[in-house]
Design a protein around this motif. Structure first.
Motif, PDB file in Angstrom:
ATOM      1  N   LEU A 289      -6.510  -4.138   4.277  1.00  0.00           N
ATOM      2  CA  LEU A 289      -6.576  -3.446   5.591  1.00  0.00           C
ATOM      3  C   LEU A 289      -7.361  -4.215   6.525  1.00  0.00           C
ATOM      4  O   LEU A 289      -6.965  -4.602   7.713  1.00  0.00           O
TER       5      LEU A 289
ATOM      6  N   ILE B   9      -9.334  -3.966  -4.478  1.00  0.00           N
ATOM      7  CA  ILE B   9     -10.701  -4.797  -3.821  1.00  0.00           C
ATOM      8  C   ILE B   9     -10.989  -4.167  -2.273  1.00  0.00           C
ATOM      9  O   ILE B   9     -12.161  -4.336  -1.939  1.00  0.00           O
ATOM     10  N   GLY B  10     -10.038  -3.760  -1.605  1.00  0.00           N
ATOM     11  CA  GLY B  10     -10.406  -2.966  -0.570  1.00  0.00           C
ATOM     12  C   GLY B  10     -10.531  -3.902   0.933  1.00  0.00           C
ATOM     13  O   GLY B  10     -11.279  -3.831   1.802  1.00  0.00           O
TER      14      GLY B  10
ATOM     15  N   ASP C  13       5.168   6.153   4.659  1.00  0.00           N
ATOM     16  CA  ASP C  13       5.176   6.624   3.518  1.00  0.00           C
ATOM     17  C   ASP C  13       5.230   8.111   3.304  1.00  0.00           C
ATOM     18  O   ASP C  13       4.739   8.781   4.317  1.00  0.00           O
TER      19      ASP C  13
ATOM     20  N   ASN D  54       0.834  -1.233   0.002  1.00  0.00           N
ATOM     21  CA  ASN D  54       0.156   0.077   0.131  1.00  0.00           C
ATOM     22  C   ASN D  54       0.871   1.436  -0.048  1.00  0.00           C
ATOM     23  O   ASN D  54       0.608   2.205  -0.708  1.00  0.00           O
TER      24      ASN D  54
ATOM     25  N   THR E 128     -12.162   0.909  -0.973  1.00  0.00           N
ATOM     26  CA  THR E 128     -10.775   1.332  -1.727  1.00  0.00           C
ATOM     27  C   THR E 128     -10.994   2.409  -2.563  1.00  0.00           C
ATOM     28  O   THR E 128     -12.263   2.739  -2.872  1.00  0.00           O
ATOM     29  N   THR E 129      -9.890   3.007  -2.829  1.00  0.00           N
ATOM     30  CA  THR E 129      -9.882   4.273  -3.692  1.00  0.00           C
ATOM     31  C   THR E 129      -9.104   3.986  -4.951  1.00  0.00           C
ATOM     32  O   THR E 129      -8.918   5.087  -5.694  1.00  0.00           O
ATOM     33  N   LYS E 130      -8.807   2.903  -5.017  1.00  0.00           N
ATOM     34  CA  LYS E 130      -7.977   2.388  -6.192  1.00  0.00           C
ATOM     35  C   LYS E 130      -8.756   1.751  -7.374  1.00  0.00           C
ATOM     36  O   LYS E 130      -9.795   0.978  -6.906  1.00  0.00           O
TER      37      LYS E 130
HETATM   38  P1  ADP Z   1      -6.689  -2.035  -1.455  1.00  0.00           P
HETATM   39  O1  ADP Z   1      -5.281  -1.763  -1.326  1.00  0.00           O
HETATM   40  O2  ADP Z   1      -7.355  -2.998  -2.380  1.00  0.00           O
HETATM   41  O3  ADP Z   1      -7.594  -0.632  -1.952  1.00  0.00           O
HETATM   42  P2  ADP Z   1      -6.870  -1.847   1.318  1.00  0.00           P
HETATM   43  O4  ADP Z   1      -7.532  -2.324   2.573  1.00  0.00           O
HETATM   44  O5  ADP Z   1      -5.473  -2.358   1.558  1.00  0.00           O
HETATM   45  O6  ADP Z   1      -7.227  -2.363  -0.188  1.00  0.00           O
HETATM   46  O7  ADP Z   1      -6.787  -0.493   1.172  1.00  0.00           O
HETATM   47  C1  ADP Z   1      -7.920   0.252   1.687  1.00  0.00           C
HETATM   48  C2  ADP Z   1      -7.731   1.952   1.015  1.00  0.00           C
HETATM   49  O8  ADP Z   1      -6.934   2.426   2.017  1.00  0.00           O
HETATM   50  C3  ADP Z   1      -7.034   2.030  -0.160  1.00  0.00           C
HETATM   51  O9  ADP Z   1      -7.720   2.107  -1.375  1.00  0.00           O
HETATM   52  C4  ADP Z   1      -6.347   3.261   0.132  1.00  0.00           C
HETATM   53  O10 ADP Z   1      -7.507   4.582  -0.310  1.00  0.00           O
HETATM   54  C5  ADP Z   1      -6.146   3.532   1.597  1.00  0.00           C
HETATM   55  N1  ADP Z   1      -4.976   3.484   1.937  1.00  0.00           N
HETATM   56  C6  ADP Z   1      -4.127   2.151   2.131  1.00  0.00           C
HETATM   57  N2  ADP Z   1      -3.009   2.294   2.460  1.00  0.00           N
HETATM   58  C7  ADP Z   1      -2.679   3.710   2.117  1.00  0.00           C
HETATM   59  C8  ADP Z   1      -1.623   4.522   2.053  1.00  0.00           C
HETATM   60  N3  ADP Z   1      -0.151   4.154   2.422  1.00  0.00           N
HETATM   61  N4  ADP Z   1      -1.663   5.902   1.595  1.00  0.00           N
HETATM   62  C9  ADP Z   1      -2.828   6.304   1.286  1.00  0.00           C
HETATM   63  N5  ADP Z   1      -3.832   5.688   1.211  1.00  0.00           N
HETATM   64  C10 ADP Z   1      -3.841   4.138   1.670  1.00  0.00           C
END
Ligand code: ADP
Length: 498
Positions: A464, A460-461, A435, A401, A454-456
């Motif tokens: 975490l 998949i969200g 980071d 991430n 998720t914001t990507k």
């Molecule tokens: P995914 O990576 O599939 O989106 P995650 O549960 O790992 O699912 O993360 C959820 C969301 O948390 C991400 O889509 C992002 O918006 C935010 N996020 C996680 N880690 C970071 C990070 N290091 N910096 C910025 N946003 C983060």
């Protein structure tokens, strides 16, 4: 001496009597009273002489008194004390007194008088009163507890029951019923189980205790009610003689239990659905990365083929990549399955700093690492107690991430720190992954641990959400620092080995 006595007036002898006495006419009007009677009733002789005896009787007994009076005057004979004549009278203060009386008719020309002697029999009244009070208390207690009482006489095949039960059985006016009528109201489906309970209680080798729950159906309106019955069988010469017991309407309680059961079932189904959803998403999450990589290798090879630039080294590299990614996917699925099927969590003592190095080395070689890595790993950090695979998975998620977030950064830097902290009174090892990407704004930070957030575009969200579950399963916590400044700062804690 005898003469002197003979000259004593009637009133003087009358007054000398220790017992209360009065003379009435044949209509019950009081004519003379002695002083013991004045004392007994609390009225003066003058006051009493205007009254009838009936007026001294407690109102609810007056009818009975009139009946007794009529009976006496139809055949006026002497009735001695203790022959069963009694009155419930009331003194001036309203105190009720049960009085034994003797009656002596005195026949005068044209007029019949009666000499009445009174004797307090209050003890009996008190006992009656006590009985009445205890019956009343029992009635109130029964009412408060909603209890009905029954007495089933086996020999006569009769059930005696109280009003409460008659109402429940819809037989308001029948003071007794035979057993068949009693059973007829019981729901056909519940009769056998109830009869088994009765048969068991009637067995002389048992203690005769009876307990059963069954439904009854009101014959008037078909309404069903649940009944709890509890009783005791009494034996005579080794034979069950009668069953005395109580019943309680437990319909509301049953309804409540049914509702609770339904809610529990619904909750269970919901949880199962959530688990299924989560499992599916977790699998998708694990497969997403390797499948993307495999498809990328495939595309490279296809393109090379199309352009006629494919050489065996490139092909070998691409195929090698595909094999590695496929194996990685397989491993991930295995680990995931092990986690989902987790019986007991297998933990071991682990050097956290070493684990961080391992995770980083598995992800990036020094050559393909395009960001700076800063490690502040505390020296001589005692070992933590955790499951190696699970914690490694969390580290990989956080690193990935962080690295993804820094793709647009000018001087991308991943900083990893290990420290010790006292949390909730317990020493814990803490890992911080920081980071210098865009960071997570407060509104988003609240949601990033939610499943599927998720914001990507290709995210998949679940990363975490799963990471947090894994750390918690290992006795620690995972959180994001809301005031991290630039970039995102994730922390997780783990307990030290004992
Ligand atoms: P995914 O990576 O599939 O989106 P995650 O549960 O790992 O699912 O993360 C959820 C969301 O948390 C991400 O889509 C992002 O918006 C935010 N996020 C996680 N880690 C970071 C990070 N290091 N910096 C910025 N946003 C983060």
């Amino acid at each position: 001496m005898i003469d002197t006595l003979k000259n004593l007036s009637f009133q003087a002898i009358f007054d000398a009597s220790a017992d209360a006495m009065m003379l009435t006419d044949d209509a019950g009007r009081i004519e003379i009273v002695n002083s013991a009677a004045e004392q007994l009733f609390g009225y003066t002789a003058d006051e009493l002489s205007d009254l009838t005896l009936e007026m001294l009787i407690v109102p609810r007994y007056r009818k009975q008194y009139r009946y007794q009076q009529e009976f006496f005057f139809t055949r006026p004979i002497k009735c001695s004390m203790g022959a069963g004549n009694e009155l419930v009278a009331m003194n001036r203060n309203g105190r009720e007194m049960l009085l034994d009386i003797s009656l002596s008719p005195i026949n005068m020309p044209h007029q019949l008088h009666v000499l009445i002697t009174f004797n307090i029999a209050n003890r009996r009244l008190d006992a009656q009163e006590a009985l009445r009070a205890s019956e009343e208390r029992l009635r109130l207690a029964k009412q408060a507890a909603g209890l009905g009482i029954f007495d089933y006489d086996f020999k006569r095949n009769i059930v005696y029951w109280d009003e409460q039960m008659r109402i429940l059985w819809g037989k308001h006016s029948e003071k007794t019923v035979n057993y068949e009528e009693f059973v007829a109201a019981i729901h056909p489906e519940d009769r056998a189980a109830r009869q088994t309970a009765i048969d068991k209680a009637m067995d002389p080798t048992t203690n005769g205790e009876f307990k059963a729950e069954y439904r009854i159906v009101d014959p008037n309106n078909g309404l069903e009610r649940w009944i709890f019955a509890r009783g005791q069988v009494y034996f005579e010469a080794g034979q069950a003689n009668r069953l005395i017991g109580v019943t309680r309407d437990i319909t509301e309680q049953k309804d409540f239990q049914k509702k609770q059961y339904k809610q529990r079932k619904e909750a269970e189904i919901m949880i199962k659905q959530q688990v299924a959803e989560r499992t599916a998403s977790a699998i998708a999450h694990e497969l997403n990365q390797p499948l993307t990589a495999i498809s990328a290798y495939g595309e490279v090879v296809l393109q090379a083929l199309n352009n006629d630039v494919l050489n065996s080294d490139n092909l070998k590299n691409a195929l090698q990549g595909c094999v590695e990614q496929a194996q990685r996917a397989g491993r991930s699925l295995h680990e995931l399955l092990a986690f989902l099927q987790k019986g007991e969590l297998i933990t071991e003592q682990i050097n956290l700093n070493d684990l961080i190095h391992d995770a980083l080395n598995n992800m990036y070689t020094d050559d393909d690492r395009w960001f700076d890595l800063v490690l502040h790993l505390k020296q001589h950090l005692p070992p933590v107690q955790c499951n190696r695979i699970q914690v490694q998975k969390v580290l990989v998620n956080l690193f990935r991430n962080a690295v993804e977030a820094m793709s647009g950064s000018d001087a991308p830097t991943l900083t990893i720190t290990t420290t010790r902290h006292i949390m909730a009174g317990k020493k814990m090892a803490v890992v911080v992954v920081q980071d210098n990407g865009p960071g997570v704004d407060r509104a988003i930070a609240k949601r990033i641990f939610e499943p599927f957030f998720t914001t990507k575009t290709t995210g998949i969200g679940m990363g975490l959400d799963i990471s947090r579950a894994l750390i918690e399963a290992n006795g620690g916590q995972l959180w994001i620092d809301p005031d991290a400044g630039q970039g995102a700062k994730f922390h997780f804690s783990l307990p030290f080995a004992p």
